[in-house]
Design a protein around this motif. Structure first.
Motif, PDB file in Angstrom:
ATOM      1  N   UNK A 149      17.772  48.133  55.696  1.00 10.24           N
ATOM      2  CA  UNK A 149      19.081  48.747  55.589  1.00 10.24           C
ATOM      3  C   UNK A 149      20.140  47.653  55.619  1.00 10.24           C
ATOM      4  N   UNK A 150      21.058  47.704  54.673  1.00  6.10           N
ATOM      5  CA  UNK A 150      22.086  46.662  54.580  1.00  6.10           C
ATOM      6  C   UNK A 150      22.917  46.569  55.854  1.00  6.10           C
ATOM      7  N   UNK A 151      23.143  47.697  56.521  1.00  9.45           N
ATOM      8  CA  UNK A 151      23.948  47.677  57.741  1.00  9.45           C
ATOM      9  C   UNK A 151      23.232  46.990  58.895  1.00  9.45           C
ATOM     10  N   UNK A 152      21.918  46.823  58.774  1.00  8.08           N
ATOM     11  CA  UNK A 152      21.159  46.193  59.843  1.00  8.08           C
ATOM     12  C   UNK A 152      20.967  44.695  59.613  1.00  8.08           C
ATOM     13  N   UNK A 153      21.477  44.219  58.493  1.00  7.22           N
ATOM     14  CA  UNK A 153      21.298  42.811  58.173  1.00  7.22           C
ATOM     15  C   UNK A 153      22.390  41.957  58.791  1.00  7.22           C
ATOM     16  N   UNK A 154      22.281  40.678  58.489  1.00  6.12           N
ATOM     17  CA  UNK A 154      23.291  39.731  58.946  1.00  6.12           C
ATOM     18  C   UNK A 154      24.157  39.314  57.769  1.00  6.12           C
ATOM     19  N   UNK A 155      25.369  38.944  58.071  1.00  9.15           N
ATOM     20  CA  UNK A 155      26.257  38.429  57.037  1.00  9.15           C
ATOM     21  C   UNK A 155      26.637  37.009  57.404  1.00  9.15           C
ATOM     22  N   UNK A 156      26.691  36.160  56.412  1.00 10.38           N
ATOM     23  CA  UNK A 156      27.056  34.769  56.623  1.00 10.38           C
ATOM     24  C   UNK A 156      28.274  34.442  55.764  1.00 10.38           C
ATOM     25  N   UNK A 157      29.324  34.001  56.406  1.00  9.26           N
ATOM     26  CA  UNK A 157      30.505  33.531  55.681  1.00  9.26           C
ATOM     27  C   UNK A 157      30.429  32.014  55.637  1.00  9.26           C
ATOM     28  N   UNK A 158      30.468  31.460  54.439  1.00  9.51           N
ATOM     29  CA  UNK A 158      30.359  30.014  54.248  1.00  9.51           C
ATOM     30  C   UNK A 158      31.706  29.478  53.768  1.00  9.51           C
ATOM     31  N   UNK A 159      32.232  28.496  54.460  1.00  4.25           N
ATOM     32  CA  UNK A 159      33.522  27.918  54.102  1.00  4.25           C
ATOM     33  C   UNK A 159      33.411  26.395  54.120  1.00  4.25           C
ATOM     34  N   UNK A 160      34.100  25.752  53.194  1.00  2.00           N
ATOM     35  CA  UNK A 160      34.007  24.297  53.046  1.00  2.00           C
ATOM     36  C   UNK A 160      35.399  23.706  52.820  1.00  2.00           C
ATOM     37  N   UNK A 161      35.656  22.579  53.488  1.00  2.00           N
ATOM     38  CA  UNK A 161      36.862  21.800  53.262  1.00  2.00           C
ATOM     39  C   UNK A 161      36.421  20.425  52.786  1.00  2.00           C
ATOM     40  N   UNK A 162      36.907  20.010  51.619  1.00  2.00           N
ATOM     41  CA  UNK A 162      36.440  18.775  50.994  1.00  2.00           C
ATOM     42  C   UNK A 162      37.386  17.614  51.239  1.00  2.00           C
ATOM     43  N   UNK A 163      36.816  16.470  51.590  1.00  2.00           N
ATOM     44  CA  UNK A 163      37.569  15.229  51.710  1.00  2.00           C
ATOM     45  C   UNK A 163      37.171  14.275  50.605  1.00  2.00           C
ATOM     46  N   UNK A 164      37.654  13.036  50.698  1.00  2.00           N
ATOM     47  CA  UNK A 164      37.398  12.083  49.616  1.00  2.00           C
ATOM     48  C   UNK A 164      35.930  11.676  49.532  1.00  2.00           C
ATOM     49  N   UNK A 165      35.262  11.545  50.692  1.00  2.00           N
ATOM     50  CA  UNK A 165      33.862  11.128  50.687  1.00  2.00           C
ATOM     51  C   UNK A 165      33.060  11.856  51.772  1.00  2.00           C
ATOM     52  N   UNK A 166      33.511  13.041  52.130  1.00  2.00           N
ATOM     53  CA  UNK A 166      32.840  13.838  53.146  1.00  2.00           C
ATOM     54  C   UNK A 166      33.346  15.268  53.046  1.00  2.00           C
ATOM     55  N   UNK A 167      32.701  16.165  53.775  1.00  2.00           N
ATOM     56  CA  UNK A 167      33.204  17.540  53.793  1.00  2.00           C
ATOM     57  C   UNK A 167      32.786  18.235  55.083  1.00  2.00           C
ATOM     58  N   UNK A 168      33.556  19.245  55.448  1.00  2.00           N
ATOM     59  CA  UNK A 168      33.246  20.087  56.589  1.00  2.00           C
ATOM     60  C   UNK A 168      32.682  21.411  56.092  1.00  2.00           C
ATOM     61  N   UNK A 169      31.700  21.900  56.833  1.00  2.00           N
ATOM     62  CA  UNK A 169      31.066  23.172  56.504  1.00  2.00           C
ATOM     63  C   UNK A 169      31.223  24.104  57.713  1.00  2.00           C
ATOM     64  N   UNK A 170      31.838  25.246  57.481  1.00  2.00           N
ATOM     65  CA  UNK A 170      32.020  26.258  58.520  1.00  2.00           C
ATOM     66  C   UNK A 170      31.140  27.451  58.170  1.00  2.00           C
TER      67      UNK A 170
END
Length: 303
Positions: A187-208
């Motif tokens: 059941x979709x309501x019993x699953x998990x949800x993952x929100x993926x967010x990224x902030x990019x820098x010149x030679x690195x990045x953050x992943x939330x």
């Protein structure tokens, strides 16, 4: 009721639930994990920074933690994550983990904040994105991971669909998207949800990475967006700044969507499906009471 008694009652109720569960299973594992969890929460309480507050990340960026969220640094964040289900070999517990954001109210979510150095994300593919094609690629990546899951005798999982189709802000160089991930046939309501967010820098990045029950995540998207908006690279580290020296790898922006490692998908599903996660977040909420304890005590003693 005195605020101290309220706090004690909340903690006793949470730990009693663990004790009953362990007794029914005729095991002591639940009790041991409850003790470990309490120790982890105690450690987190000492370093919790409630929003609004600015925290520095990896010497490269700052995060404006909004009202309604709090920040817990390493190593306390990693210790808590390990207790509630993440193994050492999962990327969320590698040295790149900067900390976690947690709710400061009775909400069920947690955001892991990772920093990836030595990689420049090339973003020119975003203009050609087709959400349906991206979803199919993500599903295919997940299906490839189902083969070893089946061989290990573990449940197969599926990506049901977008909860938030990929959105890339080419001016801010930030990406966000969200999916629901459930056991096949579930059941979709019993699953998990993952929100993926990224902030990019010149030679690195953050992943939330936000983990939340699928039936609640839509109400938490605003918080995920606020955290992403509040993450800013410092001068000389921004995407448009010149890259010089070092062994810098490149990867496409599209790869941040279509090729999630199967180990993360496995753990995200198991983590959010287990009662330990939401019990753990429930205990973390006790921190909120502790943070506001002086105020509560003044009110409670007056009652």
């Amino acid at each position: 009721m005195n605020a101290r008694r309220i706090l004690a009652a909340m903690l006793a109720a949470a730990l009693l639930f663990v004790g009953i569960t362990a007794l029914q299973a005729q095991e002591t594992d639940g009790q041991k994990q409850a003790v470990a969890l309490q120790a982890a929460v105690d450690a987190m309480q000492k370093v919790l920074q409630p929003g609004p507050v600015e925290v520095k990340l990896a010497g490269r960026a700052s995060l404006q933690v909004p009202t309604g969220a709090g920040f817990v640094r390493q190593p306390e964040a990693g210790a808590w994550a390990k207790v509630v289900g993440y193994d050492k070999d999962v990327s969320l517990l590698n040295p790149d983990l900067m900390g976690i954001a947690i709710p400061m109210s009775e909400e069920n979510w947690v955001v892991f904040i990772n920093y990836h150095a030595g990689t420049r994300v090339v973003d020119d593919s975003a203009k050609d994105w087709d959400p349906d094609a991206l979803l199919n690629a993500l599903k295919a990546s997940n299906e490839a991971g189902n083969v070893p899951r089946q061989q290990r005798g573990e449940p197969q999982i599926e990506v049901r669909g977008w909860l938030e189709a990929p959105k890339y802000d080419s001016a801010a160089h930030k990406l966000i998207w969200a999916t629901s991930t459930i056991e096949k046939g579930g059941d979709a309501d019993e699953g998990t949800a993952n929100v993926h967010a990224y902030a990019l820098g010149k030679d690195s990045y953050f992943e939330l990475t936000m983990v939340s029950p699928a039936n609640e995540v839509v109400s938490h998207l605003t918080m995920a967006e606020a955290l992403l908006s509040g993450l800013q690279f410092g001068g000389g580290q921004q995407y448009g700044d010149a890259v010089s020296g070092g062994d810098i790898k490149e990867r496409s922006l599209t790869s941040l969507i279509a090729t999630l490692p199967s180990s993360f998908m496995d753990k995200a599903t198991a983590f959010a499906a287990a009662y330990w996660l939401w019990l753990a977040i429930g205990l973390v909420i006790l921190i909120i009471v502790l943070v506001g304890l002086p105020r509560l005590l003044r009110r409670g003693d007056a009652m």
